[in-house]
Design an enzyme around this catalytic site. Structure first.
Site, mmCIF file in Angstrom:
data_model
loop_
_atom_site.group_PDB
_atom_site.id
_atom_site.type_symbol
_atom_site.label_atom_id
_atom_site.label_comp_id
_atom_site.label_asym_id
_atom_site.label_seq_id
_atom_site.Cartn_x
_atom_site.Cartn_y
_atom_site.Cartn_z
ATOM 1 N N LYS A 39 35.258 33.725 38.330
ATOM 2 C CA LYS A 39 34.869 34.510 37.147
ATOM 3 C C LYS A 39 34.968 33.670 35.882
ATOM 4 O O LYS A 39 34.063 33.691 35.027
ATOM 5 C CB LYS A 39 35.753 35.749 37.056
ATOM 6 C CG LYS A 39 35.627 36.529 35.768
ATOM 7 C CD LYS A 39 34.226 37.075 35.524
ATOM 8 C CE LYS A 39 34.232 37.978 34.294
ATOM 9 N NZ LYS A 39 32.888 38.387 33.887
ATOM 10 N N LYS A 62 38.652 34.304 24.587
ATOM 11 C CA LYS A 62 39.778 34.441 25.517
ATOM 12 C C LYS A 62 39.457 33.839 26.876
ATOM 13 O O LYS A 62 40.267 33.116 27.469
ATOM 14 C CB LYS A 62 40.142 35.921 25.644
ATOM 15 C CG LYS A 62 41.270 36.237 26.616
ATOM 16 C CD LYS A 62 40.767 36.667 27.985
ATOM 17 C CE LYS A 62 40.016 37.979 27.952
ATOM 18 N NZ LYS A 62 39.620 38.426 29.318
#
Length: 289
Positions: free
Chosen positions: A167, A236
């Site tokens: 991911k 992030k």
């Protein structure tokens, strides 16, 4: 199946709607109670513990801190709720995936990392691409739940952290694509070619792919509100990718550049905008002097 969802932001709400539409019993909890309300077929519950039960419990929270606060510090693994499997669908660090695997093992609750690719409209349509890693039998058992939310579940073995690595690697590529479009638009515009016209060409020829078309369309129109995926969340994810790379001894020089540009975008006030707003960094720089 009986499913609980913890974390009802835009993605969580879309996933819950897909599950309810597929006929699953769905309970939902959100730190802001209104986030879990108003979804047909979904029952809001008062506590996270009430959602952390049933045939599958799903967490879809913003980051490592939120997931740890709710699941670990909130004592869900020590409580009476014993879901058949915990599907961790948030985009979190590889290190946290390793920690969650260990503490779930001690608690006797199967843990599967299952982050997703897709924006809120894709979640609402039940067409997410789900990246799953964890005990094979747990993934098999959760298949009806995963199938209701996704177009396909991509399996990467029994080590949960693999799904998180995939991911983060994928999100790094998305951010890199936006950066490339931003720089290319700044170049074309500096020579009198509107960025929208340049993007129209590449999105329909050499880069006729969903990421380029979706984000390219937003860049061409300077359409950054409301955000489908926030720029601060992209920052992030790049930071987590760099952390994972450092831990494995993998240099990622492009990711370092992306991190700095994302920091600049946030400093300029674009953190709450769509990730496509990263393209404005190159545009602003090209106008200096």
């Amino acid at each position: 199946m009986d499913v609980g969802i913890i974390g009802m932001g835009k993605m969580g709400r879309g996933m819950a709607a897909s599950l309810a539409r597929a006929g699953h019993t769905v309970r939902a909890w959100n730190r802001s109670p209104e986030g879990a309300q108003g979804i047909p077929g979904v029952t809001p519950v008062a506590t996270a513990a009430e959602a952390f039960a049933g045939d599958a419990a799903i967490t879809m929270l913003a980051d490592d801190a939120a997931l740890e606060a709710v699941v670990v510090e909130g004592g869900l693994l020590d409580g009476g709720g014993r879901p058949s499997v915990h599907l961790g669908m948030s985009t979190v660090s590889v290190a946290l995936a390793e920690r969650l695997t260990a503490i779930h093992g001690r608690a006797g609750i199967p843990y599967v990392s299952a982050p997703v690719f897709g924006r809120p409209d894709v979640a609402e349509a039940g067409k997410l691409n789900i990246v799953a890693a964890g005990p094979a039998e747990a993934i098999d058992g959760a298949a009806p739940v995963l199938d209701a939310m996704g177009a396909k579940t991509w399996r990467y073995g029994e080590d949960a952290k693999r799904a998180n690595a995939v991911k983060l690697a994928g999100n790094f590529m998305i951010v890199a694509a936006i950066e490339a479009m931003g720089e290319a638009c700044a170049l074309s515009e500096s020579h009198g070619v509107p960025g929208a016209e340049f993007l129209d060409l590449v999105m329909n020829t050499i880069f006729a792919a969903p990421i380029y078309k979706n984000y390219g369309g937003a860049i061409a129109a300077s359409r950054y509100d409301p955000p489908g995926f926030g720029l601060s969340l992209g920052a992030k994810d790049v930071r987590l990718a760099l952390q994972a790379a450092e831990g494995a001894g993998v240099p990622m020089p492009v990711a370092s550049v992306l991190r700095d540009n994302l920091i600049e975008a946030i400093a300029h006030g674009d953190g709450a905008k769509d990730l496509a707003a990263l393209a404005e960094v190159s545009r602003r720089r090209s106008r200096r002097g």
